[in-house]
Design an enzyme around this catalytic site. Structure first.
Site, PDB file in Angstrom:
ATOM      1  N   SER A   1      -0.732  -6.870  11.128  1.00  0.00           N
ATOM      2  CA  SER A   1      -1.959  -7.233  11.835  1.00  0.00           C
ATOM      3  C   SER A   1      -1.860  -8.630  12.458  1.00  0.00           C
ATOM      4  CB  SER A   1      -3.129  -7.190  10.858  1.00  0.00           C
ATOM      5  OG  SER A   1      -2.919  -8.178   9.869  1.00  0.00           O
TER       6      SER A   1
ATOM      7  N   CYS B   1       0.480   1.649  15.868  1.00  0.00           N
ATOM      8  CA  CYS B   1       0.284   0.503  16.773  1.00  0.00           C
ATOM      9  C   CYS B   1       0.382   0.973  18.217  1.00  0.00           C
ATOM     10  CB  CYS B   1       1.321  -0.568  16.508  1.00  0.00           C
ATOM     11  SG  CYS B   1       2.977   0.008  16.847  1.00  0.00           S
TER      12      CYS B   1
ATOM     13  N   ARG C   1       0.801  -1.213   0.000  1.00  0.00           N
ATOM     14  CA  ARG C   1       0.000   0.000   0.000  1.00  0.00           C
ATOM     15  C   ARG C   1       0.839   1.269   0.000  1.00  0.00           C
ATOM     16  NH1 ARG C   1      -4.857  -1.390   4.099  1.00  0.00           N
ATOM     17  NH2 ARG C   1      -3.433  -2.614   5.339  1.00  0.00           N
TER      18      ARG C   1
END
Ligand code: NAD
Length: 522
Positions: free
Chosen positions: A248, A303, A199
């Site tokens: 993730s 995070c 991405r």
């Protein structure tokens, strides 16, 4: 202090606006120190999150390209391992100075592809650069141990590189995470194959260019692209000895389990739900500023975002001021002067965040500030979500259970410090936590009893600097932890110990005959 002023485009050699790029070019592979156009048949369109205009197309690298990257790394390894530490250190000195020189350019690439504000993107680069700078001290960090263990006999231990190692990176820190990996892996003598996030691979591509310019020989650093197929290739390729993963839970648990089963060393940092416990004796202004900055900065896509507020006793009365402060934040394209937070990464991510907000409302939480549907005037097509505050949240609610990864602060009220500690410890994640108080006794009690791996005392985002390690805990790290990123643990991760026991008799050996008993040297 970071400079937040936008540089002129000419200085940056990279777009510093969200204007549509007339002819987007393809992202290339970086193999054997060459930028090579991919022969991919599948490509992933990468859009500017502020506009959804096309920025580049990222290849799903072919199996041949993935193999070529590992071939290059494997070929480079023997010579790179033998290259003297001082030579590797000199290359690192050049590398860090080039990153500093290209700081704005790296940050501009991040703002364009990832969406975070330019000032925040500069912090992303700096946090990675600090790891690289610390890795320059390798000559004192890598010394081994030696002991005379018996008469004329000594054992020495030292650290050797693993060989070819891989890094699989997330979208939210396009420079910092690659720089958590490459500098330590390379300076200790490993060769790396990296798969940046599909991405936003732009910053990693600039890092590759700078690594080549700094003098890393062909094969020491390679970049390939893709998604699941590239990850499966990395897991299955026997020449890859270790995998660094940040991302993730789903991907990380898969990579940790399958990678470990294949005999690889795996470090995997996963998701989070970071809490702040606020005591009424805390410094009110500083606490509110810290919480608002850490909850909504980077649009909550860190995070270590402080996404969950636990207000103890009368501290609950501070909520209206927190909401007021959050309302004042400037949500805008990341290149706009004064922007406090930019868009989230994709339309899908925006939709997911908005549905989690709705789930909170449906389950009985109170929506004090609703950022859904927010559109900055200049960016009607971007993936924007404004700061959102949900209160009266209960632990069973979905908005509490799941990592939202958006600019959403969920608030819970408790009566005592013990209740706050129990609540936070009951959460499955354990990445970071913060306590705000003016009492040393309270802070000490909190620090001792809390299970999260990184504790901030009157500090909202306690990410350790690179002389320490990033020490997430519980479900925020795969396995039982230990394989931490950077710091001493990071150095250990990319190296293996070798011990050599040598006997050099200082006088003529007395003939004693062969002994079949286990030598103990006692
Ligand atoms: P992600 O898991 O979607 O992607 C990370 C990498 O894994 C990417 O390179 C992607 O291509 C690959 N990937 C994604 N799904 C996969 C699958 N099913 N199988 C194999 N590979 C897969 O993560 P993301 O959305 O890019 O990053 C955000 C997440 O990362 C958040 O959960 C955040 O908390 C976490 N994160 C953790 C830390 C930390 O140190 N604990 C730091 C940054 C981000």
């Amino acid at each position: 202090r970071l400079s937040t002023t936008l540089p002129s485009a000419s200085k940056v050699n990279y777009p510093v606006t969200h204007e549509k790029i007339a002819n987007p070019t393809n992202t290339r592979n970086f193999i054997d120190n060459q930028f090579v156009e991919s022969k991919a048949t599948r490509w992933i369109d990468l859009h500017d999150p502020a506009t959804n205009n096309l920025v580049t197309r990222v290849p799903v690298s072919t199996q041949e390209e993935l193999k070529a990257a590992v071939d290059s790394a494997a070929k480079a390894f023997p010579a790179w391992k033998r290259t003297s530490l001082l030579t590797r250190q000199q290359i690192m000195f050049k590398f860090v100075s080039l990153i500093r020189e290209h700081w704005d350019r790296l940050a501009a690439s991040i703002t364009l592809e990832q969406g975070k504000t330019f000032a925040d993107a500069k912090g992303d680069v700096l946090r990675g650069l600090q790891v690289a700078e610390t890795a320059c001290g390798i000559t004192t960090q890598l010394t081994g141990e030696v002991l005379e263990v018996a008469k004329d006999m000594e054992t020495r231990s030292y650290r050797e590189p693993l060989g070819v190692v891989a890094a699989i990176c997330p979208f939210n820190f396009p420079a910092m995470i690659p720089l958590w990996c490459l500098p330590i892996a390379a300076v200790t003598g490993n060769c790396m194959v990296m798969k940046p996030s599909e991405r936003d691979p732009g910053a990693a591509m600039i890092i590759a260019e700078l690594a080549r310019e700094a003098g890393f020989p062909p094969g020491v650093f390679n970049i390939i692209h893709g998604q699941h197929d590239a990850v499966n290739f990395i897991i299955d390729e026997p020449r890859i000895k270790a995998i660094s993963f940040v991302g993730s839970d789903k991907a990380g648990e898969y990579i940790y389990t399958r990678g470990s089963a294949k005999g690889k060393r795996v470090q995997a940092n996963l998701g989070a739900k970071n809490h702040a416990a606020v005591l009424p004796d805390a410094n009110k202004n500083a606490t509110i500023n810290a919480i608002v900055g850490a909850a909504f900065g980077a649009a909550g896509q860190r995070c270590m975002a402080l996404s969950t507020l636990v207000l103890v006793g009368e501290a609950r009365e501070w909520l209206p001021e927190i909401v007021e402060k959050a309302k004042q934040l400037n949500v805008n394209g990341g290149f706009e002067e004064g922007a406090d937070l930019g868009p989230v990464i994709s339309p899908q991510s925006k939709a997911r965040i908005e549905s989690l907000i709705q789930s909170g409302v449906d389950e009985g939480a109170t929506l004090l500030l609703d950022g859904r549907g927010y559109k900055p005037e200049k960016y009607p097509n971007g993936n924007f979500v404004g700061p959102t505050v949900l209160t009266d949240v209960k632990p069973h609610m979905k908005c509490y259970q799941e990592e939202i990864f958006g600019p959403v602060l969920v608030c819970l009220n408790v009566d005592t410090l013990e209740d706050a500690i129990d609540l936070i410890n009951a959460n499955k994640y354990g990445n970071g936590v913060a306590v705000f108080t003016n009492s040393g006794a309270t802070a000490t009690r909190f620090q001792r009893d809390i299970e999260a791996g990184q504790v901030g005392i009157n500090t909202p985002i306690p990410v350790p600097l690179p002389m320490f390690s990033f020490t997430g805990n519980k479900a925020s790290i795969a396995g039982q932890g230990g394989n931490y990123f950077y710091g001493k643990a990071g150095l250990n991760f990319y190296t293996q110990l070798k011990t050599v026991t040598a006997l050099w008799r200082s006088e003529d050996a007395v003939a004693t005959g062969a002994s079949t008993a286990m030598p103990t040297h006692a």
